[in-house]
Design a protein around this motif. Structure first.
Motif, PDB file in Angstrom:
ATOM      1  N   THR A   1       0.806  -1.221   0.000  1.00 16.60           N
ATOM      2  CA  THR A   1       0.000   0.000   0.000  1.00 16.60           C
ATOM      3  C   THR A   1       0.837   1.268   0.000  1.00 16.60           C
ATOM      4  OG1 THR A   1      -0.155  -0.131   2.416  1.00 16.60           O
ATOM      5  CG2 THR A   1      -1.937  -1.141   1.144  1.00 16.60           C
ATOM      6  N   ALA A   2       2.095   1.175   0.395  1.00 17.00           N
ATOM      7  CA  ALA A   2       2.964   2.353   0.424  1.00 17.00           C
ATOM      8  C   ALA A   2       3.466   2.670  -0.974  1.00 17.00           C
ATOM      9  CB  ALA A   2       4.144   2.119   1.363  1.00 17.00           C
ATOM     10  N   HIS A   3       3.772   3.931  -1.198  1.00 13.98           N
ATOM     11  CA  HIS A   3       4.452   4.335  -2.421  1.00 13.98           C
ATOM     12  C   HIS A   3       5.925   4.564  -2.105  1.00 13.98           C
ATOM     13  CE1 HIS A   3       1.257   5.011  -5.449  1.00 13.98           C
ATOM     14  NE2 HIS A   3       0.490   5.055  -4.367  1.00 13.98           N
ATOM     15  N   GLY A   4       6.767   4.335  -3.099  1.00 13.62           N
ATOM     16  CA  GLY A   4       8.202   4.487  -2.905  1.00 13.62           C
ATOM     17  C   GLY A   4       8.884   3.137  -2.850  1.00 13.62           C
ATOM     18  N   PHE A   5      10.052   3.095  -2.242  1.00 12.50           N
ATOM     19  CA  PHE A   5      10.836   1.876  -2.142  1.00 12.50           C
ATOM     20  C   PHE A   5      10.409   1.085  -0.913  1.00 12.50           C
ATOM     21  CE2 PHE A   5      14.804  -0.018  -0.281  1.00 12.50           C
ATOM     22  CZ  PHE A   5      14.864  -1.103  -1.151  1.00 12.50           C
ATOM     23  N   VAL A   6      10.083  -0.211  -1.106  1.00 12.83           N
ATOM     24  CA  VAL A   6       9.645  -1.071  -0.006  1.00 12.83           C
ATOM     25  C   VAL A   6      10.342  -2.422  -0.112  1.00 12.83           C
ATOM     26  CG1 VAL A   6       7.381   0.076   0.077  1.00 12.83           C
ATOM     27  CG2 VAL A   6       7.646  -2.051  -1.232  1.00 12.83           C
ATOM     28  N   PHE A   7      10.187  -3.207   0.933  1.00 11.53           N
ATOM     29  CA  PHE A   7      10.759  -4.556   0.962  1.00 11.53           C
ATOM     30  C   PHE A   7       9.652  -5.555   1.250  1.00 11.53           C
ATOM     31  CE2 PHE A   7      12.781  -8.264   2.795  1.00 11.53           C
ATOM     32  CZ  PHE A   7      13.877  -8.457   1.959  1.00 11.53           C
ATOM     33  N   MET A   8       9.685  -6.711   0.561  1.00 12.58           N
ATOM     34  CA  MET A   8       8.773  -7.822   0.841  1.00 12.58           C
ATOM     35  C   MET A   8       9.589  -9.062   1.172  1.00 12.58           C
ATOM     36  SD  MET A   8       5.864  -9.722  -1.507  1.00 12.58           S
ATOM     37  CE  MET A   8       4.631  -8.423  -1.323  1.00 12.58           C
ATOM     38  N   ASP A   9       9.255  -9.718   2.264  1.00  4.27           N
ATOM     39  CA  ASP A   9       9.935 -10.944   2.677  1.00  4.27           C
ATOM     40  C   ASP A   9       9.541 -12.090   1.755  1.00  4.27           C
ATOM     41  OD1 ASP A   9      11.301 -12.870   4.187  1.00  4.27           O
ATOM     42  OD2 ASP A   9       9.522 -13.264   5.425  1.00  4.27           O
ATOM     43  N   THR A  10      10.502 -12.637   1.038  1.00  2.74           N
ATOM     44  CA  THR A  10      10.272 -13.791   0.172  1.00  2.74           C
ATOM     45  C   THR A  10      11.513 -14.676   0.194  1.00  2.74           C
ATOM     46  OG1 THR A  10      11.269 -13.025  -1.913  1.00  2.74           O
ATOM     47  CG2 THR A  10       9.032 -12.234  -1.425  1.00  2.74           C
ATOM     48  N   PRO A  11      11.399 -15.931  -0.263  1.00  3.31           N
ATOM     49  CA  PRO A  11      12.604 -16.724  -0.507  1.00  3.31           C
ATOM     50  C   PRO A  11      13.428 -16.114  -1.638  1.00  3.31           C
ATOM     51  CG  PRO A  11      10.635 -18.113  -0.419  1.00  3.31           C
ATOM     52  CD  PRO A  11      10.168 -16.687  -0.499  1.00  3.31           C
TER      53      PRO A  11
END
Length: 515
Positions: free
Chosen positions: A398-408
């Motif tokens: 939902t955020a705009h900009g640079f984000v991180f998602m936990d994945t393998p």
């Protein structure tokens, strides 16, 4: 563009304080590099020691520790798995997380546009597919048979009257049963399927179950706050009368969806509606020098235009996470990232592994030695802007900009989570040559070196090897990548789309016991 000259040195020095140089091309024993005689054969993309390094001493690249000498290393020697490792003492390597220390003011807002597809609810798509999702592996064959009926390659008449539909794709998987009905594995699968069922790049979705599986379609829809309607339909094979009747029913339902799904047009839309999933696969020693930082420069441009970029692959930022926590706009965001790192340390340990099981054999052949070295290059894909959020696997971004998602780190699983979270374009850097696509979101391939580009140009969308060759800068290449993203989001086909990649690369993350 810079002109390539004979003065281009045969090595790359990334930082004055580094203990290693990177070979631009294969170096032979006795060759002098920066005044240092080479000892032995050094392949392209691999490291050469610039000084004498005692056993146990840290070795730096990017002015960051990438490992420790497992034995004494002499100047000019090839530095790789035979003399560099992670170190045996966990106290050898500490990271200063310095939450928020590198947060900076946002760049002036810019307003690039692309030709997108506006949905009725305000979302903007880069593609217009009809999707067929299987709730369980047992319904995969039926789903694929329905999609095959609408294939433009084998049955061109089926979609001849619907030029605005990019295709009908079946996204099937190998799970959905034999799992804990209340466990994390089912939660991840439900979240992934929900993200795809509501993805802007799907004009309509059909969900097919078997009927007796753990992942019951009705329960999944209810828990995901989804309801059937004109653009979301579902049924079970057992209720429909078996395989043949299920295929016929699916074809009829898709046929009913075609006219409405085709009723779209492309129009100018703000680049703020673009969300890029950042991937790297088949990495080599050049990844962190060319394609990854160039993609990072493109990310900085996208963020300046209000868009979003998702960095992922938690095992492949391990050892470089301190570079991300320093950019976190809130301490809670940095703390969430560290919590996911600790989860992975525990997860790998209880499964008899370790975080340094990565890099892969292909990564090592390309010049990467430890996960620390690989991670330092991998985080360069995320550019330099602030870290605005950290998300768990397949959570809606939902955020705009640079984000991180936990994945393998496994690319198909990682990108599947990013698309479930809302990524409508994938940018995928590769040095060894990766074969990948990601329906319903187009995937762009960025080659890290010109040898790969020349060998596999039919699969690569842009050659970042020009940075290594000295004919382009990181910033120039970043601008080209950004422009390519806009063109692709506007409907220009990526090379993986032309080859038909995308359906088989849907791989939700499986965790927990198979029962």
């Amino acid at each position: 563009m810079k002109e390539t000259t004979m003065a281009t040195p045969p090595f790359i020095r990334l930082h004055p304080a580094d203990d290693v140089l990177i070979a631009r091309a294969q170096l032979l024993s006795g060759t002098s590099v920066d005044g240092i005689p080479i000892k032995g054969l050094v392949p392209p993309g691999h490291k050469i020691a610039t000084r004498a390094i005692a056993a146990g001493e840290p070795v730096r690249r990017y002015n960051q520790i990438i490992g420790f000498a497992s034995r004494a290393i002499t100047p000019g020697e090839h530095v790789h798995t035979h003399n560099l490792n992670m170190g045996t003492d966990k106290g050898d390597f500490s990271r200063d997380y310095a939450f928020g220390a590198d947060v900076k003011a946002a760049a002036p807002r810019q307003e690039a546009t692309f030709m997108g597809i506006k949905r009725a609810d305000g979302r903007v798509a880069t593609r217009n597919y009809i999707g067929i999702l299987s709730s369980v592996n047992c319904s995969a064959t039926v789903a694929r048979a329905i999609a095959a009926h609408f294939s433009r390659q084998t049955n061109p008449a089926a979609l001849a009257d619907y030029p605005n539909i990019d295709g009908v794709v079946a996204l099937t998987h190998g799970t959905g049963c034999g799992m804990d009905g209340e466990g994390l594995g089912l939660q991840l699968l439900e979240r992934t399927l929900a993200g795809y069922a509501t993805h802007a790049n799907f004009g309509a979705v059909l969900v097919i179950g078997l009927g007796c599986e753990v992942n019951q379609t009705s329960a999944w829809l209810a828990r995901s706050s989804l309801r059937e309607g004109d653009t979301l339909r579902s049924y079970n094979i057992q209720d429909a009368g078996g395989t043949r009747q299920s295929v016929e029913k699916g074809i009829a339902l898709i046929t009913d969806m075609l006219a409405s799904a085709n009723h779209v047009r492309r129009e100018p839309c703000s680049a703020s509606h673009i969300t890029i999933g950042l991937q790297c696969g088949g990495s080599d020693g050049y990844s962190g020098i060319s394609a990854n930082p160039a993609l990072g420069a493109a990310v900085d441009l996208l963020v300046a235009h209000g868009g979003t970029a998702i960095l992922s692959e938690t095992p492949e930022v391990y050892g470089a996470e301190h570079l991300l926590t320093r950019r976190a706009v809130q301490p809670a965001i940095a703390e969430k990232l560290i919590a996911r790192i600790k989860w992975w340390e525990h997860y790998t340990e209880i499964n008899g592994g370790e975080m340094n099981n990565n890099p892969s054999p292909g990564n090592k052949a390309g010049g990467l030695t430890t996960i620390l070295e690989k991670s330092l290059g991998a985080v360069a894909k995320g550019g330099t802007t602030n870290l605005e959020g950290v998300y768990e696997y397949a959570e809606p971004v939902t955020a705009h900009g640079f984000v991180f998602m936990d994945t393998p780190g496994y690319d198909p699983v990682s990108a599947t989570g990013q698309v479930a979270g809302g990524a409508n374009v994938i940018c995928f850097t590769t040095g060894r040559g990766s074969a990948y696509g990601c329906a319903p979101s187009p995937s762009l391939k960025l080659a890290t070196n010109s040898a790969l580009w020349q060998r596999q140009e039919e699969d690569m969308d842009i050659n970042c090897g020009e940075i290594i060759d000295g004919s382009s800068s990181v910033q120039e290449m970043g601008q080209r990548i950004f422009e390519l993203v806009l063109a692709t989001a506007s409907g220009s086909q990526s090379k993986s789309e032309r080859h038909g990649y995308g359906q088989n690369e849907f791989v939700p993350w499986q965790v927990g016991a198979v029962m």
